[in-house]
Design an enzyme around this catalytic site. Structure first.
Site, PDB file in Angstrom:
ATOM      1  N   GLY A  16       0.824  -1.201   0.000  1.00 31.17           N
ATOM      2  CA  GLY A  16       0.000   0.000   0.000  1.00 31.17           C
ATOM      3  C   GLY A  16       0.860   1.253   0.000  1.00 31.17           C
ATOM      4  O   GLY A  16       2.095   1.190  -0.005  1.00 31.17           O
ATOM      5  N   GLU A  17       0.213   2.398  -0.010  1.00 37.48           N
ATOM      6  CA  GLU A  17       0.924   3.671   0.028  1.00 37.48           C
ATOM      7  C   GLU A  17       1.253   4.060   1.464  1.00 37.48           C
ATOM      8  O   GLU A  17       0.427   3.900   2.360  1.00 37.48           O
ATOM      9  CB  GLU A  17       0.082   4.786  -0.589  1.00 37.48           C
ATOM     10  CG  GLU A  17      -0.020   4.750  -2.095  1.00 37.48           C
ATOM     11  CD  GLU A  17      -0.690   6.007  -2.629  1.00 37.48           C
ATOM     12  OE1 GLU A  17      -0.368   6.397  -3.758  1.00 37.48           O
ATOM     13  OE2 GLU A  17      -1.528   6.598  -1.920  1.00 37.48           O
ATOM     14  N   ALA A  18       2.452   4.608   1.656  1.00 34.24           N
ATOM     15  CA  ALA A  18       2.807   5.225   2.933  1.00 34.24           C
ATOM     16  C   ALA A  18       2.494   6.717   2.899  1.00 34.24           C
ATOM     17  O   ALA A  18       2.315   7.358   3.933  1.00 34.24           O
ATOM     18  CB  ALA A  18       4.285   5.009   3.239  1.00 34.24           C
TER      19      ALA A  18
END
Length: 368
Positions: A227-229
């Protein structure tokens, strides 16, 4: 066609004529949501607009059937789950009544028996977009996702800028040029009880929130993968939530898709093997970020992964490949396998096909 690849080494693919996994979706389908109940698959929203469809996977003549349209308007990145025979849809990104793009925190319920929707008088304590949803002991759990205020503010600014390209560039530079912790992605775990329609605090990650992670659960364990941080920067992290006993435990497993990670990947379980496949990201963004460039994906091209990884003996092994890179579709458990419906490929092109990934004796089989 079938492609079999061992978990230890990628073998030469053998191809054979085979029926498609599922009929093509009625429209190219990405950024939507889906769920499965009693072997019937439900998909909707995303590039399908307000449309929803179902398909009986056990029917002799498999076909998609249109359902009542979603009453909350077109939405991307909503999530959904079946509980006690009803389909619940959580949040998403869409237009409000003023036409502005925003993150929603509402809940809609679909009754398959009456083919009808109702908007519940229930709102999550934070926005739900880029979040994940899973079911445990009759409750829906939500975690991850973007910060509603920051995200909505970004699109309000873009709306004010209109066609002023200089202003738009300035807004984008300001929005992306921050550290990951300054985006306040949701690291809380919320529970939703459909019997009371109430939200409750269920815990929080000891690390950080992500957006666009893949999620899969079995028994008392749930896994959040990549996922995106922050916007444009992925993570290769894998988190495990363990509900065994009375205390929820958060564990961090070995990373996958290193070093850059992906978002919008697909996760499932087949014969007790944890699978992670596909996803999209920006190669080189992690290195940029580590060298102080907060706008880490600036100038980089989004790439789509074909990799299939298996969790084996405490580590991830690349164990196969998809026929093409893919992300942002729907992944569901079906026939003791990981079912992928739709998604997007290079250039953001939405697709209509499905993929089935199975594992037996550490061998991966991919059926298109």
């Amino acid at each position: 066609m079938n492609k079999t690849i061992t978990a230890l080494a990628i073998m030469m693919a053998s191809f054979a004529a085979n029926a498609s996994v599922l009929p093509e979706t009625p429209v190219p389908f990405k950024s939507g949501t889906g769920a499965i109940d009693n072997d019937t698959v439900y998909i909707g929203l995303g590039s399908a607009g307000t449309a929803w469809y179902k398909l009986d996977t056990q029917a002799k003549d498999k076909k998609w059937t249109a359902l009542a349209a979603f009453p909350g308007g077109p939405r991307d990145q909503a999530t959904s789950a079946f509980i006690d025979g009803n389909l619940y849809v959580f949040g998403g990104i869409g237009k409000n009544r003023e036409g502005l793009t925003q993150v929603f925190n509402d809940v809609h319920k679909y009754n398959p028996k009456t083919n009808s929707w109702v908007k519940l008088m229930s709102h999550a304590p934070m926005g739900m977009a880029g979040h994940v949803t899973f079911v445990h002991n009759g409750k829906a759990y939500v975690t991850g996702g973007v910060n509603q205020n920051i995200f909505n503010g970004y699109f309000e600014d873009l709306n004010e800028a209109g066609k002023d390209s200089t202003a738009v560039d300035k807004i984008n530079a300001y929005y992306f040029d921050k550290k990951a912790e300054d985006y306040f992605f949701n690291k809380f775990l919320l529970s939703f009880d459909p019997s009371t329609q109430q939200w409750s605090y269920a815990g929080e990650s000891p690390w950080y929130g992500t957006a666009g992670a893949a999620v899969v659960n079995k028994g008392d364990k749930t896994w959040l993968i990549n996922g995106e941080a922050k916007p444009g920067l992925r993570t290769d992290a894998v988190f495990e939530l363990d509900f065994t006993g009375n205390n929820l435990k958060w564990n961090k497993l070995a990373p996958v898709s290193s070093p850059d990670g992906v978002a919008g990947g697909f996760a499932g379980i087949s014969n007790d093997s944890l699978i992670f496949a596909g996803g999209a990201g920006f190669k080189g963004s992690r290195e940029n970020y580590q060298h102080g460039k907060n706008y880490a994906h600036e100038g980089l091209k989004k790439s789509y992964s074909t990799d299939i990884h298996l969790w084996h003996n405490g580590k991830w092994d690349k164990s196969g490949e998809l026929s093409q890179g893919r992300a942002y579709g729907v992944s569901l458990p079906w026939n003791n396998s990981l079912l992928i419906i739709g998604g997007e490929t290079a250039g953001g092109k939405a697709v209509t096909d499905s993929v089935l990934i199975s594992v037996k004796d550490n061998k991966v089989t991919v059926q298109n």
